[in-house]
Scaffold this motif. Structure first.
Motif, PDB file in Angstrom:
ATOM      1  N   ARG A 186       0.809  -1.217   0.000  1.00 35.09           N
ATOM      2  CA  ARG A 186       0.000   0.000   0.000  1.00 35.09           C
ATOM      3  C   ARG A 186       0.847   1.275   0.000  1.00 35.09           C
ATOM      4  NH1 ARG A 186      -1.292  -1.701   5.426  1.00 35.09           N
ATOM      5  NH2 ARG A 186      -0.376  -0.289   6.955  1.00 35.09           N
ATOM      6  N   ALA A 187       2.116   1.161   0.390  1.00 33.51           N
ATOM      7  CA  ALA A 187       2.999   2.332   0.367  1.00 33.51           C
ATOM      8  C   ALA A 187       3.138   2.888  -1.048  1.00 33.51           C
ATOM      9  CB  ALA A 187       4.374   1.955   0.909  1.00 33.51           C
ATOM     10  N   PHE A 188       2.937   2.040  -2.061  1.00 34.61           N
ATOM     11  CA  PHE A 188       3.077   2.489  -3.452  1.00 34.61           C
ATOM     12  C   PHE A 188       1.727   2.687  -4.127  1.00 34.61           C
ATOM     13  CE2 PHE A 188       6.427  -0.767  -2.562  1.00 34.61           C
ATOM     14  CZ  PHE A 188       7.385   0.150  -2.163  1.00 34.61           C
ATOM     15  N   VAL A 189       0.641   2.413  -3.386  1.00 36.91           N
ATOM     16  CA  VAL A 189      -0.680   2.457  -4.005  1.00 36.91           C
ATOM     17  C   VAL A 189      -1.459   3.682  -3.530  1.00 36.91           C
ATOM     18  CG1 VAL A 189      -2.885   1.256  -4.241  1.00 36.91           C
ATOM     19  CG2 VAL A 189      -0.736  -0.054  -4.281  1.00 36.91           C
ATOM     20  N   HIS A 190      -1.629   3.776  -2.214  1.00 39.69           N
ATOM     21  CA  HIS A 190      -2.426   4.895  -1.719  1.00 39.69           C
ATOM     22  C   HIS A 190      -1.688   6.216  -1.940  1.00 39.69           C
ATOM     23  CE1 HIS A 190      -4.919   7.559   0.413  1.00 39.69           C
ATOM     24  NE2 HIS A 190      -4.021   7.785   1.359  1.00 39.69           N
ATOM     25  N   GLY A 191      -2.338   7.128  -2.627  1.00 40.28           N
ATOM     26  CA  GLY A 191      -1.739   8.441  -2.882  1.00 40.28           C
ATOM     27  C   GLY A 191      -0.798   8.463  -4.075  1.00 40.28           C
ATOM     28  N   ALA A 192      -0.684   7.331  -4.782  1.00 41.63           N
ATOM     29  CA  ALA A 192       0.281   7.264  -5.880  1.00 41.63           C
ATOM     30  C   ALA A 192      -0.075   8.203  -7.033  1.00 41.63           C
ATOM     31  CB  ALA A 192       0.408   5.829  -6.387  1.00 41.63           C
ATOM     32  N   ALA A 193      -1.371   8.541  -7.136  1.00 41.67           N
ATOM     33  CA  ALA A 193      -1.762   9.450  -8.214  1.00 41.67           C
ATOM     34  C   ALA A 193      -1.098  10.814  -8.044  1.00 41.67           C
ATOM     35  CB  ALA A 193      -3.288   9.594  -8.265  1.00 41.67           C
ATOM     36  N   GLN A 194      -0.800  11.186  -6.791  1.00 44.95           N
ATOM     37  CA  GLN A 194      -0.165  12.504  -6.551  1.00 44.95           C
ATOM     38  C   GLN A 194       1.332  12.393  -6.290  1.00 44.95           C
ATOM     39  OE1 GLN A 194      -2.608  11.536  -4.068  1.00 44.95           O
ATOM     40  NE2 GLN A 194      -4.320  12.206  -5.333  1.00 44.95           N
ATOM     41  N   ASP A 195       1.875  11.188  -6.357  1.00 48.66           N
ATOM     42  CA  ASP A 195       3.281  11.032  -5.996  1.00 48.66           C
ATOM     43  C   ASP A 195       3.996  10.259  -7.104  1.00 48.66           C
ATOM     44  OD1 ASP A 195       5.008  10.182  -2.952  1.00 48.66           O
ATOM     45  OD2 ASP A 195       5.688   9.836  -4.989  1.00 48.66           O
ATOM     46  N   VAL A 241      -2.394  -7.476  -7.423  1.00 47.15           N
ATOM     47  CA  VAL A 241      -3.362  -6.980  -6.447  1.00 47.15           C
ATOM     48  C   VAL A 241      -2.795  -5.716  -5.804  1.00 47.15           C
ATOM     49  CG1 VAL A 241      -4.697  -7.528  -4.361  1.00 47.15           C
ATOM     50  CG2 VAL A 241      -4.033  -9.370  -5.923  1.00 47.15           C
ATOM     51  N   GLY A 242      -3.553  -4.639  -5.864  1.00 44.56           N
ATOM     52  CA  GLY A 242      -3.120  -3.388  -5.228  1.00 44.56           C
ATOM     53  C   GLY A 242      -3.733  -3.283  -3.844  1.00 44.56           C
ATOM     54  N   GLU A 243      -2.886  -3.061  -2.845  1.00 43.23           N
ATOM     55  CA  GLU A 243      -3.367  -2.942  -1.467  1.00 43.23           C
ATOM     56  C   GLU A 243      -3.521  -1.477  -1.104  1.00 43.23           C
ATOM     57  OE1 GLU A 243      -1.732  -6.177   1.390  1.00 43.23           O
ATOM     58  OE2 GLU A 243      -0.071  -5.006   0.623  1.00 43.23           O
ATOM     59  N   GLY A 244      -4.361  -1.195  -0.108  1.00 39.08           N
ATOM     60  CA  GLY A 244      -4.442   0.163   0.437  1.00 39.08           C
ATOM     61  C   GLY A 244      -5.127   1.153  -0.489  1.00 39.08           C
ATOM     62  N   VAL A 245      -6.114   0.669  -1.270  1.00 41.39           N
ATOM     63  CA  VAL A 245      -6.901   1.595  -2.085  1.00 41.39           C
ATOM     64  C   VAL A 245      -7.913   2.287  -1.165  1.00 41.39           C
ATOM     65  CG1 VAL A 245      -8.644   1.702  -3.921  1.00 41.39           C
ATOM     66  CG2 VAL A 245      -6.536   0.406  -4.259  1.00 41.39           C
ATOM     67  N   GLU A 246      -7.672   3.540  -0.895  1.00 42.73           N
ATOM     68  CA  GLU A 246      -8.491   4.260   0.081  1.00 42.73           C
ATOM     69  C   GLU A 246      -9.411   5.285  -0.576  1.00 42.73           C
ATOM     70  OE1 GLU A 246      -6.268   5.862   3.356  1.00 42.73           O
ATOM     71  OE2 GLU A 246      -5.196   3.981   3.718  1.00 42.73           O
ATOM     72  N   THR A 247      -9.070   5.680  -1.804  1.00 45.24           N
ATOM     73  CA  THR A 247      -9.860   6.745  -2.454  1.00 45.24           C
ATOM     74  C   THR A 247     -10.195   6.330  -3.888  1.00 45.24           C
ATOM     75  OG1 THR A 247      -7.871   7.805  -3.345  1.00 45.24           O
ATOM     76  CG2 THR A 247      -8.607   8.526  -1.162  1.00 45.24           C
ATOM     77  N   GLU A 248     -11.174   7.031  -4.463  1.00 46.80           N
ATOM     78  CA  GLU A 248     -11.526   6.784  -5.866  1.00 46.80           C
ATOM     79  C   GLU A 248     -10.324   7.078  -6.766  1.00 46.80           C
ATOM     80  OE1 GLU A 248     -13.891   5.344  -7.403  1.00 46.80           O
ATOM     81  OE2 GLU A 248     -15.388   5.145  -5.823  1.00 46.80           O
ATOM     82  N   GLU A 249      -9.507   8.034  -6.353  1.00 50.72           N
ATOM     83  CA  GLU A 249      -8.314   8.361  -7.131  1.00 50.72           C
ATOM     84  C   GLU A 249      -7.349   7.168  -7.163  1.00 50.72           C
ATOM     85  OE1 GLU A 249      -6.833  11.946  -5.471  1.00 50.72           O
ATOM     86  OE2 GLU A 249      -6.189  12.684  -7.427  1.00 50.72           O
ATOM     87  N   ASP A 250      -7.159   6.536  -5.994  1.00 53.02           N
ATOM     88  CA  ASP A 250      -6.310   5.339  -5.939  1.00 53.02           C
ATOM     89  C   ASP A 250      -6.873   4.269  -6.877  1.00 53.02           C
ATOM     90  OD1 ASP A 250      -4.917   6.600  -3.895  1.00 53.02           O
ATOM     91  OD2 ASP A 250      -5.865   5.453  -2.281  1.00 53.02           O
ATOM     92  N   PHE A 251      -8.206   4.109  -6.823  1.00 56.43           N
ATOM     93  CA  PHE A 251      -8.842   3.069  -7.640  1.00 56.43           C
ATOM     94  C   PHE A 251      -8.657   3.359  -9.126  1.00 56.43           C
ATOM     95  CE2 PHE A 251     -12.372   1.163  -9.941  1.00 56.43           C
ATOM     96  CZ  PHE A 251     -12.291  -0.152  -9.506  1.00 56.43           C
TER      97      PHE A 251
END
Ligand code: C2E
Ligand code: CA
Ligand code: CA
Length: 397
Positions: free
Chosen positions: A323-332, A354-364
């Motif tokens: 999830r360190a590379f998934v959540h917020g990756a759209a902005q990083d 499988v992507g872990e830590g999808v917390e937002t629609e942006e992550d998805f």
């Protein structure tokens, strides 16, 4: 979720920063958001003394640069005390430094809620605090390490049970699987997260007992779901320490047979560099599990616990991007680069991603754009008990 009114105001917050302008500003912002229990503390040593005196915040904001004990040292001490509250880092330092300190906190077993680069705004704070609604409400804050007797008692009294997090097919948002995550309902401490007792169980040789309790429970549940016409696969976490016994494949087969499920319905998730400690034995056991039809997933891929060498040497069928590379990756850009190359790597090797830590629609949206096959995360659901998962599956399939 970032709406201040949805936050739980009974949460005690501690702000540790030597800059009193920052602590005062933070206290004001937090009060604006509806938190009235805010403690300001000017030093790492002071914060630690308060904790040791029993003043334990639900969430701790921590500056990195402080005279005397700095934030990095404080994180280490919090980890050593098994602090289970949320930790948010604040600093004017370079973003990369903040991220690496956050990763260090995770490695120390802390519940890192995020980082705030100064200067910050109140809506950023609100966003971070909203996360504790998922995590913290079920996880009372405590600092006392768990004792061996407590763990033995917990296992004997079957207090450790299986909870389930849905795994979502990115192409159509249907629930195609569940990951089993252990939860310990302790008689006095409330829910204890797995990281607080798995490491202990591994250290004292009780990890096989934990596997037995959690896995058998989960497989029986899967048997019931399949029998009622719900088709899902199930992912189970195995510690590398579970890979010491050559009879593990037979043991898992017996449990599958008892529960009426096929090994092809099961994916075994493995993390940790410990696999490398006895690679020959791990290769033997994991290859035999694959021959019997179990899927095999490399968990937390890219975190240093799971390496390319392991991917090369072991018969994996799936790759889980941490999830360190998934959540917020759209902005990083850096996270995105790693997420993207991991998905490509999985595709090239014929593995399910499988992507872990999808917390937002942006992550998805990013997971979909990169061609990731499946995701899990708080956007859909945290881990929930069996009865809740049954309802979820009935509605979502
Ligand atoms: P993991 O296998 O990487 O599991 C994912 C962790 O991320 C879980 O924490 C899950 O609750 C959390 N999570 C899920 N979605 C999100 C999200 O969107 N955002 C964030 N920030 N977190 C999310 P949990 O349940 O506390 O488990 C922690 C670790 O403990 C697991 O990491 C796994 O390595 C280990 N674990 C859990 N259950 C077992 C078990 O039965 N046996 C063994 N050996 N290890 C287990
Ligand atoms: Ca896992
Ligand atoms: Ca993982």
């Amino acid at each position: 979720m970032t709406d201040a009114s949805s936050l739980d105001s009974s949460i005690a917050v501690m702000v540790v920063d030597d800059d009193c302008l920052v602590t005062t500003l933070m206290a004001l912002l937090l009060q604006e958001l509806g938190f009235d229990e805010v403690t300001e503390e000017a030093s790492g040593a002071g914060a630690l003394a308060r904790l040791d005196a029993g003043q334990i915040p639900t969430v701790l904001f921590c500056d990195l640069q402080m005279p005397g004990m700095d934030g990095v040292q404080l994180i280490r001490h919090l980890g050593a005390r098994h602090y289970t509250g949320g930790v948010i880092l604040l600093s004017g330092a370079d973003w990369r430094i903040l991220k690496s300190c956050e990763a260090m906190g995770r490695s120390a077993g802390l519940n890192m809620l995020g980082v705030l680069q100064k200067p910050f705004e109140s809506n950023e704070i609100a966003k971070l605090l909203a996360r504790i609604n998922f995590v913290q409400k079920r996880t009372p804050v405590q600092v006392q390490p768990i004792t061996l007797d407590e763990l033995k008692g917990g296992i004997a009294r079957s207090e450790i049970t299986a909870w389930y997090q849905p795994q979502i097919d990115v192409s159509n948002r249907s629930t195609v699987g569940v990951e089993v995550l252990a939860r310990w309902k302790h008689p006095t401490r409330g829910y204890i997260p797995p990281l607080s007792f798995i490491t202990l169980a591994e250290g004292v040789g009780l990890i096989d007992e934990v596997l037995k309790v959690v896995c058998r429970d989960a497989l029986r549940q899967l048997g019931q779901w399949l029998a009622s016409g719900i088709t899902v696969r199930m992912s189970v976490n195995l510690s590398a320490r579970n890979l010491h016994d050559r009879s593990l494949p037979e043991l898992l087969m017996t449990w599958c047979n008892d529960a009426g499920v096929e090994p092809t319905d099961i994916v075994i998730e493995i993390t940790e560099s410990q696999v490398a400690e006895n690679m020959a034995l791990a290769q033997e056991i994991l290859s035999r599990l694959r021959l019997k039809g179990f899927g095999l997933s490399i968990d937390d891929f890219g975190t240093g616990y799971s390496s390319l060498a392991q991917l090369h040497q072991l018969p994996f069928t799936e790759l889980k991007v941490d999830r360190a590379f998934v959540h917020g990756a759209a902005q990083d850009a850096r996270s995105r680069a790693i997420f993207e190359s991991n998905v490509m790597l999985a595709q090239r090797m014929g593995l399910v991603s499988v992507g872990e830590g999808v917390e937002t629609e942006e992550d998805f949206a990013l997971a979909a754009e990169l061609g990731c096959d499946m995701v899990q995360g708080y956007l859909f659901s945290p881990a929930i008990p069996a009865a809740s998962m049954s309802k979820w599956l009935e509605q979502r399939q």
